[in-house]
Design an enzyme around this catalytic site. Structure first.
Site, PDB file in Angstrom:
ATOM      1  CD  GLN A 260      -5.331 -19.047 -54.481  1.00 25.47           C
ATOM      2  OE1 GLN A 260      -5.786 -18.244 -55.277  1.00 25.47           O
ATOM      3  NE2 GLN A 260      -5.980 -20.130 -54.129  1.00 25.47           N
TER       4      GLN A 260
ATOM      5  CG  ASP B 242      -3.824 -17.772 -43.109  1.00 25.34           C
ATOM      6  OD1 ASP B 242      -4.929 -18.125 -43.589  1.00 25.34           O
ATOM      7  OD2 ASP B 242      -2.811 -18.503 -43.138  1.00 25.34           O
TER       8      ASP B 242
ATOM      9  CG  HIS C 217      -1.715 -14.370 -53.380  1.00 23.09           C
ATOM     10  ND1 HIS C 217      -2.981 -14.893 -53.372  1.00 23.09           N
ATOM     11  CD2 HIS C 217      -1.277 -14.463 -54.665  1.00 23.09           C
ATOM     12  CE1 HIS C 217      -3.300 -15.279 -54.603  1.00 23.09           C
ATOM     13  NE2 HIS C 217      -2.286 -15.037 -55.408  1.00 23.09           N
TER      14      HIS C 217
ATOM     15  CB  CYS D 145      13.214   3.550 -49.149  1.00 26.69           C
ATOM     16  SG  CYS D 145      13.421   2.556 -47.671  1.00 26.69           S
TER      17      CYS D 145
ATOM     18  CB  CYS E  22      10.047   3.368 -43.868  1.00 30.01           C
ATOM     19  SG  CYS E  22      11.643   2.671 -44.302  1.00 30.01           S
TER      20      CYS E  22
ATOM     21  N   GLY F  35      -9.934 -25.668 -50.738  1.00 31.81           N
ATOM     22  CA  GLY F  35     -10.542 -24.436 -50.224  1.00 31.81           C
ATOM     23  C   GLY F  35     -10.251 -23.213 -51.066  1.00 31.81           C
TER      24      GLY F  35
ATOM     25  CB  SER G 136     -13.375 -19.380 -55.411  1.00 32.76           C
ATOM     26  OG  SER G 136     -12.393 -18.360 -55.537  1.00 32.76           O
TER      27      SER G 136
ATOM     28  CB  THR H 177     -17.935 -25.960 -48.254  1.00 28.20           C
ATOM     29  OG1 THR H 177     -17.345 -24.746 -48.748  1.00 28.20           O
ATOM     30  CG2 THR H 177     -17.355 -26.277 -46.882  1.00 28.20           C
TER      31      THR H 177
HETATM   32  C1  BV8 Z   1      -1.353 -10.486 -61.682  1.00 23.80           C
HETATM   33  C2  BV8 Z   1      -3.398 -11.061 -51.158  1.00 23.80           C
HETATM   34  C3  BV8 Z   1      -0.181  -9.435 -63.462  1.00 23.80           C
HETATM   35  C4  BV8 Z   1      -4.083  -9.898 -50.552  1.00 23.80           C
HETATM   36  C5  BV8 Z   1      -4.664 -11.790 -53.108  1.00 23.80           C
HETATM   37  C6  BV8 Z   1      -9.838 -10.648 -65.366  1.00 23.80           C
HETATM   38  C7  BV8 Z   1      -9.915 -12.008 -65.629  1.00 23.80           C
HETATM   39  C8  BV8 Z   1      -8.952 -12.899 -65.124  1.00 23.80           C
HETATM   40  C9  BV8 Z   1      -7.885 -12.413 -64.345  1.00 23.80           C
HETATM   41  C10 BV8 Z   1      -7.832 -11.065 -64.096  1.00 23.80           C
HETATM   42  C11 BV8 Z   1      -8.784 -10.181 -64.583  1.00 23.80           C
HETATM   43  N1  BV8 Z   1      -8.476  -8.955 -64.156  1.00 23.80           N
HETATM   44  C12 BV8 Z   1      -7.341  -9.024 -63.409  1.00 23.80           C
HETATM   45  C13 BV8 Z   1      -6.933 -10.303 -63.387  1.00 23.80           C
HETATM   46  C14 BV8 Z   1      -5.731 -10.819 -62.706  1.00 23.80           C
HETATM   47  C15 BV8 Z   1      -6.022 -10.879 -61.208  1.00 23.80           C
HETATM   48  C16 BV8 Z   1      -7.158 -11.823 -60.928  1.00 23.80           C
HETATM   49  O1  BV8 Z   1      -6.993 -13.036 -60.987  1.00 23.80           O
HETATM   50  N2  BV8 Z   1      -8.329 -11.245 -60.591  1.00 23.80           N
HETATM   51  C17 BV8 Z   1      -9.482 -12.081 -60.292  1.00 23.80           C
HETATM   52  C18 BV8 Z   1     -10.288 -11.450 -59.144  1.00 23.80           C
HETATM   53  C19 BV8 Z   1     -10.332 -12.215 -61.557  1.00 23.80           C
HETATM   54  N3  BV8 Z   1      -4.802 -11.409 -60.618  1.00 23.80           N
HETATM   55  C20 BV8 Z   1      -3.876 -10.529 -60.218  1.00 23.80           C
HETATM   56  O2  BV8 Z   1      -4.005  -9.336 -60.257  1.00 23.80           O
HETATM   57  C21 BV8 Z   1      -2.564 -11.151 -59.724  1.00 23.80           C
HETATM   58  N4  BV8 Z   1      -1.481 -10.464 -60.364  1.00 23.80           N
HETATM   59  O3  BV8 Z   1      -2.031 -11.123 -62.427  1.00 23.80           O
HETATM   60  O4  BV8 Z   1      -0.335  -9.665 -62.069  1.00 23.80           O
HETATM   61  C22 BV8 Z   1       1.077  -8.695 -63.534  1.00 23.80           C
HETATM   62  C23 BV8 Z   1       2.195  -9.342 -64.086  1.00 23.80           C
HETATM   63  C24 BV8 Z   1       3.374  -8.621 -64.179  1.00 23.80           C
HETATM   64  C25 BV8 Z   1       3.458  -7.299 -63.693  1.00 23.80           C
HETATM   65  C26 BV8 Z   1       2.340  -6.704 -63.101  1.00 23.80           C
HETATM   66  C27 BV8 Z   1       1.133  -7.403 -63.002  1.00 23.80           C
HETATM   67  C28 BV8 Z   1      -2.430 -10.935 -58.221  1.00 23.80           C
HETATM   68  C29 BV8 Z   1      -3.463 -11.766 -57.502  1.00 23.80           C
HETATM   69  C30 BV8 Z   1      -3.172 -11.723 -56.007  1.00 23.80           C
HETATM   70  C31 BV8 Z   1      -4.215 -10.881 -55.324  1.00 23.80           C
HETATM   71  N5  BV8 Z   1      -4.015 -10.975 -53.877  1.00 23.80           N
HETATM   72  N6  BV8 Z   1      -4.402 -11.888 -51.796  1.00 23.80           N
HETATM   73  C32 BV8 Z   1      -4.931 -10.309 -49.387  1.00 23.80           C
HETATM   74  O5  BV8 Z   1      -5.087 -11.516 -49.103  1.00 23.80           O
HETATM   75  O6  BV8 Z   1      -5.448  -9.381 -48.748  1.00 23.80           O
HETATM   76  S1  BV8 Z   1      -5.811 -12.833 -53.771  1.00 23.80           S
HETATM   77  C33 BV8 Z   1      -6.980 -13.181 -52.584  1.00 23.80           C
HETATM   78  O7  BV8 Z   1      -7.958 -13.991 -53.232  1.00 23.80           O
HETATM   79  C34 BV8 Z   1      -6.491 -14.040 -51.431  1.00 23.80           C
HETATM   80  O8  BV8 Z   1      -5.144 -14.419 -51.506  1.00 23.80           O
HETATM   81  C35 BV8 Z   1      -7.357 -15.267 -51.559  1.00 23.80           C
HETATM   82  O9  BV8 Z   1      -6.799 -16.375 -51.032  1.00 23.80           O
HETATM   83  C36 BV8 Z   1      -7.420 -15.283 -53.031  1.00 23.80           C
HETATM   84  C37 BV8 Z   1      -8.187 -16.272 -53.766  1.00 23.80           C
HETATM   85  O10 BV8 Z   1      -9.358 -16.534 -53.154  1.00 23.80           O
HETATM   86  P1  BV8 Z   1      -9.538 -17.997 -52.500  1.00 23.80           P
HETATM   87  O11 BV8 Z   1      -8.351 -18.321 -51.664  1.00 23.80           O
HETATM   88  O12 BV8 Z   1      -9.894 -18.941 -53.578  1.00 23.80           O
HETATM   89  O13 BV8 Z   1     -10.701 -17.669 -51.553  1.00 23.80           O
HETATM   90  P2  BV8 Z   1     -12.224 -17.467 -51.966  1.00 23.80           P
HETATM   91  O14 BV8 Z   1     -12.892 -16.747 -50.845  1.00 23.80           O
HETATM   92  O15 BV8 Z   1     -12.314 -16.938 -53.358  1.00 23.80           O
HETATM   93  O16 BV8 Z   1     -12.782 -18.953 -52.018  1.00 23.80           O
HETATM   94  C38 BV8 Z   1     -12.818 -19.721 -50.844  1.00 23.80           C
HETATM   95  C39 BV8 Z   1     -13.177 -21.107 -51.306  1.00 23.80           C
HETATM   96  O17 BV8 Z   1     -13.165 -21.965 -50.177  1.00 23.80           O
HETATM   97  C40 BV8 Z   1     -14.577 -21.198 -51.903  1.00 23.80           C
HETATM   98  O18 BV8 Z   1     -14.515 -22.036 -53.046  1.00 23.80           O
HETATM   99  C41 BV8 Z   1     -15.404 -21.859 -50.788  1.00 23.80           C
HETATM  100  O19 BV8 Z   1     -16.408 -22.691 -51.326  1.00 23.80           O
HETATM  101  C42 BV8 Z   1     -14.357 -22.694 -50.109  1.00 23.80           C
HETATM  102  N7  BV8 Z   1     -14.568 -22.949 -48.675  1.00 23.80           N
HETATM  103  C43 BV8 Z   1     -15.119 -22.121 -47.746  1.00 23.80           C
HETATM  104  N8  BV8 Z   1     -15.050 -22.723 -46.530  1.00 23.80           N
HETATM  105  C44 BV8 Z   1     -14.438 -23.923 -46.712  1.00 23.80           C
HETATM  106  C45 BV8 Z   1     -14.126 -24.074 -48.075  1.00 23.80           C
HETATM  107  N9  BV8 Z   1     -13.509 -25.161 -48.570  1.00 23.80           N
HETATM  108  C46 BV8 Z   1     -13.178 -26.134 -47.691  1.00 23.80           C
HETATM  109  N10 BV8 Z   1     -13.435 -26.064 -46.366  1.00 23.80           N
HETATM  110  C47 BV8 Z   1     -14.074 -24.985 -45.845  1.00 23.80           C
HETATM  111  N11 BV8 Z   1     -14.333 -24.932 -44.529  1.00 23.80           N
HETATM  112 ZN    ZN Z   2      11.802   3.547 -46.429  1.00 20.48          ZN
END
Ligand code: BV8
Ligand code: ZN
Length: 306
Positions: free
Chosen positions: A99, A102, A134, A147, A204, A246, A248, A273
């Site tokens: 996901q 980077d 993603h 475009c 662009c 890693g 959530s 963690t």
């Molecule tokens: C889609 C790119 C449909 C940008 C990202 C309501 C309920 C359920 C779902 C939805 C809802 N409303 C909307 C939705 C769908 C939505 C969604 O899931 N929303 C969530 C917030 C509820 N999903 C979407 O919109 C997706 N698209 O469904 O499209 C559709 C279909 C057809 C046509 C049109 C539309 C698109 C989702 C993609 C969003 N873009 N990233 C950017 O990065 O800037 S998601 C973003 O969150 C990042 O990619 C990130 O990686 C991702 C998920 O988070 P995690 O990676 O899990 O990171 P997080 O911080 O949450 O957790 C970190 C974890 O690591 C923790 O557990 C922590 O304890 C742990 N940790 C910390 N340190 C360590 C560690 N573990 C180990 N070692 C460590 N050192």
């Molecule tokens: Zn263009």
């Protein structure tokens, strides 16, 4: 200890593995996660900036957010967790669903078309077996309707106006006297993020339209080719194990892969963690939970195979 040995035994006997990776794997490389304390940028919730509406409302703000993340990711190095996963992928028939945007996993050397890939049927695989579902911070695409320019850029800053996004300076800081006089805000107030107009943002090369970061925002669909190839990997034959590293598990559809693999009889190993104690204690059938920093845990736990 026997949980570890039990997992490692299963790992050794696993033929087909899926890894689902989230921001926690890159935490040790210095990149902030989305949730939890670090999930903020200049007091903005990162989730609120990763949306098409935020970009329409204030493209300058969103571009400064992504310019900061590009800069941080360019400065970061893959950690021992990324490297351990790359070694495992070379030893097993495995795909990695990340996901993260980077690019760190693809920068691990092993991912070059290593000749020690054990599996011979990688025609269904993305060239490295890594799926950036993603998108990537280094992709850019044009927002002009007619475009379809897409490009790759590692340049920082992308435009002169995006300079000054290198440090994560919180918005609230003591203002110097002449800043107070010139900006008219009182001491200790929010320092507004620079207001940039569209002309100062990446344009662009094909049509001069406004470029956007090539990442999948909330509400946007994921790259279909990658999803199809992932489905093909999971549905075509049995999957023995999914490593959930890693993440959530909040974001759909990424989080749906865990249940898909379990449904196919695969076992689950969580590296985080923050894990429920019941899972750490082995109370959940066919689920291992290893609590700690993925960058440290993965080399240790995967040692018998990599
Ligand atoms: C889609 C790119 C449909 C940008 C990202 C309501 C309920 C359920 C779902 C939805 C809802 N409303 C909307 C939705 C769908 C939505 C969604 O899931 N929303 C969530 C917030 C509820 N999903 C979407 O919109 C997706 N698209 O469904 O499209 C559709 C279909 C057809 C046509 C049109 C539309 C698109 C989702 C993609 C969003 N873009 N990233 C950017 O990065 O800037 S998601 C973003 O969150 C990042 O990619 C990130 O990686 C991702 C998920 O988070 P995690 O990676 O899990 O990171 P997080 O911080 O949450 O957790 C970190 C974890 O690591 C923790 O557990 C922590 O304890 C742990 N940790 C910390 N340190 C360590 C560690 N573990 C180990 N070692 C460590 N050192
Ligand atoms: Zn263009």
């Amino acid at each position: 200890m026997n949980r570890v040995l039990e997992f490692q035994d299963h790992l050794k006997n696993s033929k087909r593995i899926v890894a689902l990776v989230g921001a926690g794997l890159s935490a040790s490389s210095g990149l902030p996660t989305f949730r939890g304390s670090q999930g903020l940028w200049k007091n903005f919730n990162m989730i609120d900036l990763a949306t098409p509406d935020a970009f329409i409302m204030d493209p300058g703000l969103v571009w400064q957010f992504y310019s900061w993340r590009r800069y941080k990711a360019l400065q970061a190095q893959p950690n021992s967790g990324h490297k351990a996963l790359a070694k495992l992928a070379a030893a097993k028939d495995m795909i990695m669903i990340t996901q993260n945007v980077d690019g760190l996993q693809l920068r691990v050397d092993n991912h070059k078309d290593s000749d020690n890939h054990k599996n011979n049927n990688d025609n269904h695989k993305h060239k490295d077996g890594v799926y950036e579902i993603h998108g990537s911070l280094y992709d850019v695409k044009c927002t002009s309707f007619s475009c379809n320019y897409k490009g790759r850029s590692y340049k920082h800053p992308m435009t002169p106006a995006l300079a000054g996004t290198e440090e994560e300076v919180t918005r609230k800081r003591r203002l110097s006297d002449d800043e107070i006089n010139s900006s008219g805000t009182g001491p200790g107030e929010f320092v507004p993020v620079k207001q940039l107009d569209d002309g100062e943002l990446p344009r662009c090369p094909a049509c001069e339209g406004l470029l956007r970061p090539g990442v999948v925002w909330f509400g946007e669909s994921l790259p279909v080719l990658a999803l199809n190839q992932i489905d093909d990997f999971i549905e075509s034959q049995s999957v023995d194990l999914i490593l959930v590293i890693g993440t959530s598990g909040t974001v759909y559809p990424a989080n749906s892969y865990v249940d898909r693999v379990r449904y196919k009889g695969g076992k689950v190993a969580i590296f985080n963690t923050d894990i429920e104690q019941d899972i750490v204690d082995g109370k959940e059938k066919d689920v291992w939970g290893f609590k700690g920093d993925a960058a440290k845990l993965l080399p240790e736990m995967l040692a018998p195979v990599i």
